[in-house]
Design a protein around this motif. Structure first.
Motif, PDB file in Angstrom:
ATOM      1  N   PHE A   1      26.542 -11.765 -29.089  1.00 51.84           N
ATOM      2  CA  PHE A   1      27.970 -11.913 -29.386  1.00 51.84           C
ATOM      3  C   PHE A   1      28.475 -13.340 -29.187  1.00 51.84           C
ATOM      4  N   GLY A   2      28.195 -13.926 -28.033  1.00 57.20           N
ATOM      5  CA  GLY A   2      28.676 -15.276 -27.753  1.00 57.20           C
ATOM      6  C   GLY A   2      28.080 -16.319 -28.683  1.00 57.20           C
ATOM      7  N   LEU A   3      26.835 -16.115 -29.091  1.00 58.01           N
ATOM      8  CA  LEU A   3      26.188 -17.056 -30.013  1.00 58.01           C
ATOM      9  C   LEU A   3      26.818 -16.970 -31.402  1.00 58.01           C
ATOM     10  N   GLU A   4      27.114 -15.745 -31.837  1.00 57.73           N
ATOM     11  CA  GLU A   4      27.746 -15.578 -33.153  1.00 57.73           C
ATOM     12  C   GLU A   4      29.130 -16.208 -33.171  1.00 57.73           C
ATOM     13  N   GLU A   5      29.868 -16.074 -32.069  1.00 59.10           N
ATOM     14  CA  GLU A   5      31.189 -16.682 -31.988  1.00 59.10           C
ATOM     15  C   GLU A   5      31.114 -18.208 -32.069  1.00 59.10           C
ATOM     16  N   ARG A   6      29.985 -18.760 -31.628  1.00 61.25           N
ATOM     17  CA  ARG A   6      29.806 -20.214 -31.646  1.00 61.25           C
ATOM     18  C   ARG A   6      29.167 -20.715 -32.935  1.00 61.25           C
TER      19      ARG A   6
ATOM     20  N   LEU B   1      23.959 -15.861 -19.954  1.00 62.45           N
ATOM     21  CA  LEU B   1      23.021 -16.982 -19.904  1.00 62.45           C
ATOM     22  C   LEU B   1      22.602 -17.482 -21.276  1.00 62.45           C
ATOM     23  N   VAL B   2      22.641 -16.606 -22.292  1.00 63.77           N
ATOM     24  CA  VAL B   2      22.090 -16.957 -23.606  1.00 63.77           C
ATOM     25  C   VAL B   2      22.870 -18.090 -24.271  1.00 63.77           C
ATOM     26  N   ILE B   3      24.129 -18.279 -23.903  1.00 61.20           N
ATOM     27  CA  ILE B   3      24.927 -19.354 -24.502  1.00 61.20           C
ATOM     28  C   ILE B   3      24.638 -20.701 -23.850  1.00 61.20           C
ATOM     29  N   GLN B   4      23.720 -20.689 -22.873  1.00 60.12           N
ATOM     30  CA  GLN B   4      23.364 -21.908 -22.133  1.00 60.12           C
ATOM     31  C   GLN B   4      24.618 -22.534 -21.521  1.00 60.12           C
TER      32      GLN B   4
ATOM     33  N   VAL C   1      26.122 -20.116 -34.145  1.00 64.23           N
ATOM     34  CA  VAL C   1      24.693 -20.429 -34.064  1.00 64.23           C
ATOM     35  C   VAL C   1      23.954 -19.726 -35.205  1.00 64.23           C
ATOM     36  N   GLY C   2      22.941 -20.396 -35.771  1.00 64.87           N
ATOM     37  CA  GLY C   2      22.176 -19.836 -36.874  1.00 64.87           C
ATOM     38  C   GLY C   2      21.409 -18.583 -36.498  1.00 64.87           C
ATOM     39  N   LYS C   3      21.137 -17.728 -37.506  1.00 63.89           N
ATOM     40  CA  LYS C   3      20.498 -16.430 -37.249  1.00 63.89           C
ATOM     41  C   LYS C   3      19.118 -16.568 -36.613  1.00 63.89           C
ATOM     42  N   ARG C   4      18.317 -17.504 -37.106  1.00 68.78           N
ATOM     43  CA  ARG C   4      16.966 -17.651 -36.555  1.00 68.78           C
ATOM     44  C   ARG C   4      17.029 -18.070 -35.089  1.00 68.78           C
ATOM     45  N   GLU C   5      17.922 -19.015 -34.775  1.00 68.18           N
ATOM     46  CA  GLU C   5      18.043 -19.444 -33.374  1.00 68.18           C
ATOM     47  C   GLU C   5      18.586 -18.319 -32.509  1.00 68.18           C
ATOM     48  N   ILE C   6      19.504 -17.517 -33.063  1.00 62.57           N
ATOM     49  CA  ILE C   6      20.019 -16.375 -32.305  1.00 62.57           C
ATOM     50  C   ILE C   6      18.889 -15.422 -31.954  1.00 62.57           C
ATOM     51  N   THR C   7      18.053 -15.130 -32.926  1.00 58.80           N
ATOM     52  CA  THR C   7      16.917 -14.222 -32.688  1.00 58.80           C
ATOM     53  C   THR C   7      16.015 -14.772 -31.595  1.00 58.80           C
TER      54      THR C   7
END
Length: 350
Positions: free
Chosen positions: A98-103, A148-151, A105-111
Motif C-alpha cells: 500500500f505505502g509503495l503504491e501511494e509513493r 519497513l517496506v517504504i524504507q 513505486v514501479g510494479k517490479r520494484e514493489i514485487t
C-alpha cells in the motif's frame, strides 16, 4: 545536532496539558522507548512526531530538516499502530504494497520489496493470505513489514505488542529488536510495559504528567532513578517511611539506619537487593539492617516473595531465589541490604 530533535513540544486539549515542554535528542540508528502510564503524553508525543497531531508549541527536526508542519505523507515515517490497522479485504502482499503504491513505486520494484519484507519478518510464502487467516503474531509481522517496506527515515511503534499473549510478546520483542539492529533504523517505541522498554531499546525516556521525568539507559533508569515517580514506576520497590529519633538519627520501624535523609523522606529499596539473615548476625559497616517477623511467603516460580512485618509499623518484601531455605511464618529475622542500594526521595503530600 542529533538525527532526531524534539524541542519544547507542547500540546493542550482544552485546559488539559497532554504534553508539556518535551525535548528529546535521538541519534541515527538508536532505539528509544517512551515509557509511562496511560495519560502521561507518550502517544500524543508520537503522533506529533508522525504529523497526525499538530503541536501547540515547539519544533521537530529530522536529519537536520525541520518537519514540524509537514503533512504525514511527506515525513517518510513507518508507523505500526496498536491495532495493526491492516486492510481486511486485501491480501498480505497488497497490505504491504500500500505505502509503495501511494509513493508511485514501479510494479517490479514493489514485487521485489514485498518479497524482501516478507522474508525479513519470516512470512515468506504467505503473501496471498488475508489478515483473518493469520495469527495475531503474523498480523503484527505484516504491520511491521508494511512500515519497513517504504524504507522509512524513522520507525514508530505505538504499543504494538500489547495485543499479543505473554509468550508471543516475549518472542516478538527479541525479533523486532533483532530487525531494528540489522537494519540500523532509528526507532521510537511507545509502551507502558517496563520489560519491553528495558529489553528492546538503547535508551528509555520515562514520561510523567506530560513531561520527561528521566532519560537514560535501562541500567540508569532502574539502578539510579532520578525521581520518586521513576523509582516507583520502573521495577518494584519497598517504600519505607523515614523518621527521626531523639538524637536526630534516621529510623525505620523505630530502628536506626545508617542513611542520610531529611525529614519527611521515604527510603526505597528493591526487594531483590535485600537478604534475610539470622537475627544474631550483626550488620557490617556498609550494611543497613531491620528486624521483623515473617508474615508469609509466596512461591512465584523463579523466586519466593517473603513478606516481613514489624508490629504495627509496616511491611516489606524480600525476594529470595527459589530453592533456598525460606524462614517459617512467624520467624523473627533480620533484613539486610547494602547502604548503596538505598534511594531516598521526599515524601509526597497525601
Amino acid at each position: 545536532m542529533s538525527y532526531l530533535e524534539l524541542s519544547s513540544l507542547q500540546k493542550r486539549y482544552g485546559n488539559a496539558v497532554a504534553v508539556d515542554d518535551v525535548s528529546l535528542s535521538i541519534e541515527r540508528g538508536e532505539s528509544v522507548a517512551l515509557l509511562g502510564p496511560s495519560g502521561c503524553g507518550k502517544t500524543t508525543t508520537l503522533r506529533m512526531l508522525a504529523g497526525l497531531v499538530a503541536p501547540d508549541r515547539g519544533a521537530i527536526s529530522l536529519d537536520g530538516t525541520e518537519i514540524t508542519r509537514l503533512p504525514p505523507h511527506r515525513r517518510n515515517m513507518g508507523y505500526v499502530f496498536q491495532s495493526y490497522a491492516l486492510f481486511p479485504h486485501l491480501s498480505v502482499a497488497r497490505n504491504i504494497a500500500f505505502g509503495l503504491e501511494e509513493r508511485g513505486v514501479g510494479k517490479r520494484e514493489i514485487t521485489n520489496r514485498i518479497e524482501e519484507a516478507l522474508a525479513l519478518v519470516r512470512l515468506a510464502g504467505l503473501g496471498l493470505r488475508r489478515p483473518k487467516e493469520l495469527s495475531g503474531g503474523q498480523q503484527q509481522r505484516v504491520a511491521l513489514a508494511r512500515a519497513l517496506v517504504i524504507q522509512p527515515s524513522l520507525l514508530l511503534l505505538d504499543e504494538s505488542l500489547s495485543n499479543l499473549d505473554a509468550k508471543l510478546r516475549d518472542a516478538m520483542r527479541h525479533e523486532i529488536r533483532s530487525i531494528q539492529r540489522s537494519l540500523g533504523i532509528t526507532t521510537l517505541f511507545v509502551t507502558h510495559d517496563q520489560v519491553e522498554a528495558l529489553t528492546m531499546c538503547d535508551r528509555i525516556a520515562v514520561m510523567h504528567r506530560g513531561r520527561v521525568a528521566q532519560i537514560g539507559s535501562a541500567e540508569d533508569i532502574y539502578e539510579r532513578p532520578a525521581t520518586r515517580f521513576v523509582a516507583e514506576f520502573v521495577g518494584r520497590a519497598n517504600v519505607l517511611p523515614l523518621a527521626r529519633d531523639g538524637q536526630g538519627r534516621a529510623t525505620v520501624w523505630g530502628q536506626s539506619l545508617p542513611v542520610d535523609a531529611a525529614a519527611d523522606s521515604d527510603l526505597f529499596v528493591r526487594p531483590q537487593r535485600m537478604r534475610i539473615v539470622p537475627v544474631s548476625e550483626p550488620a557490617g559497616g556498609d550494611t543497613a539492617r531491620l528486624t521483623g517477623r515473617v508474615l508469609r511467603s509466596v512461591y512465584v516460580g523463579d523466586h519466593v516473595e517473603v513478606l516481613v512485618e514489624d508490629g504495627g509499623h509496616g511491611q516489606l518484601t524480600v525476594e529470595m531465589p527459589s530453592g533456598t531455605a525460606v524462614p517459617a511464618d512467624g520467624a523473627e529475622v533480620a533484613v539486610v541490604w547494602a547502604r548503596s542500594e538505598s534511594r531516598i526521595f521526599a515524601r509526597e503530600a497525601s
